[in-house]
Design a protein around this motif. Structure first.
Motif, PDB file in Angstrom:
ATOM      1  N   ASN A   1      42.338  32.170  37.839  1.00  0.00           N
ATOM      2  CA  ASN A   1      43.340  32.476  38.841  1.00  0.00           C
ATOM      3  C   ASN A   1      43.748  33.940  38.709  1.00  0.00           C
TER       4      ASN A   1
ATOM      5  N   GLU B   1      46.122  35.633  40.124  1.00  0.00           N
ATOM      6  CA  GLU B   1      47.567  35.826  39.980  1.00  0.00           C
ATOM      7  C   GLU B   1      48.018  35.574  38.538  1.00  0.00           C
ATOM      8  N   ARG B   2      47.393  34.617  37.871  1.00  0.00           N
ATOM      9  CA  ARG B   2      47.709  34.353  36.457  1.00  0.00           C
ATOM     10  C   ARG B   2      47.293  35.548  35.595  1.00  0.00           C
ATOM     11  N   VAL B   3      46.118  36.084  35.861  1.00  0.00           N
ATOM     12  CA  VAL B   3      45.662  37.266  35.122  1.00  0.00           C
ATOM     13  C   VAL B   3      46.594  38.437  35.401  1.00  0.00           C
ATOM     14  N   GLU B   4      47.017  38.594  36.639  1.00  0.00           N
ATOM     15  CA  GLU B   4      47.945  39.675  36.998  1.00  0.00           C
ATOM     16  C   GLU B   4      49.263  39.546  36.230  1.00  0.00           C
ATOM     17  N   ARG B   5      49.791  38.321  36.122  1.00  0.00           N
ATOM     18  CA  ARG B   5      51.026  38.094  35.362  1.00  0.00           C
ATOM     19  C   ARG B   5      50.817  38.391  33.872  1.00  0.00           C
ATOM     20  N   THR B   6      49.650  38.019  33.355  1.00  0.00           N
ATOM     21  CA  THR B   6      49.338  38.286  31.945  1.00  0.00           C
ATOM     22  C   THR B   6      49.255  39.787  31.698  1.00  0.00           C
TER      23      THR B   6
ATOM     24  N   ALA C   1      39.963  39.399  36.228  1.00  0.00           N
ATOM     25  CA  ALA C   1      39.806  37.939  36.328  1.00  0.00           C
ATOM     26  C   ALA C   1      38.336  37.549  36.410  1.00  0.00           C
TER      27      ALA C   1
ATOM     28  N   TRP D   1      41.387  33.259  43.631  1.00  0.00           N
ATOM     29  CA  TRP D   1      40.419  32.750  42.665  1.00  0.00           C
ATOM     30  C   TRP D   1      39.309  33.746  42.365  1.00  0.00           C
TER      31      TRP D   1
END
Length: 135
Positions: free
Chosen positions: A11, A13-18, A50, A120
């Motif tokens: 994901n 967006e998850r990588v961006e948050r990380t 990602a 994705w």
């Protein structure tokens, strides 16, 4: 012959948050300087990170280990040919594992493909053993 197949879906967006939370600590733990440089030159760095994350996960699955048994994130490096085609390079424990998987008289070839469609990113890795041609 096919020695291993792996796939992963990440994901963006998850990588961006990380990346926002851990920054260089995350980048330096998972990605080589060349991977970081490529990602930072792209219009959407989180998508590039990602895809490379997914490629490393997929490669570890194709090696039959997942991210355990001594494999390091940086043992798997994604670069690109001048045409843009992604290429997976293995070093360290990942290269050793690949060597043990490869039958005598064969050479291993790691194929990788990457794609993304926000949010994705996806990667497929196929490890092939080709007979060594004697000339």
């Amino acid at each position: 012959m096919i020695l291993g197949i792996g796939t992963d879906l990440a994901n963006i967006e998850r990588v961006e948050r990380t990346l926002a939370r851990f920054g260089d600590r995350f980048r330096n733990r998972v990605f080589t300087p060349s991977e970081q440089a490529r990602a930072e030159r792209r219009p959407d760095p989180p998508a590039t990170y990602a895809k490379r994350w997914a490629a490393k996960e997929a490669c570890s699955k194709a090696l039959g280990t997942g991210l355990r048994m001594g494999i390091s994130w940086k043992d798997m490096v994604v670069t690109n040919l001048p045409t843009g085609q992604p290429v997976m390079h293995l070093t360290g424990w990942a290269a050793d594992r690949l060597a043990t998987m490869t039958p005598p008289g064969h050479e291993a070839v790691v194929h990788v493909t990457l794609t993304d469609d926000h949010p994705w990113a996806q990667a497929f890795v196929v490890i092939e053993a080709r007979p060594v041609r004697i000339t």
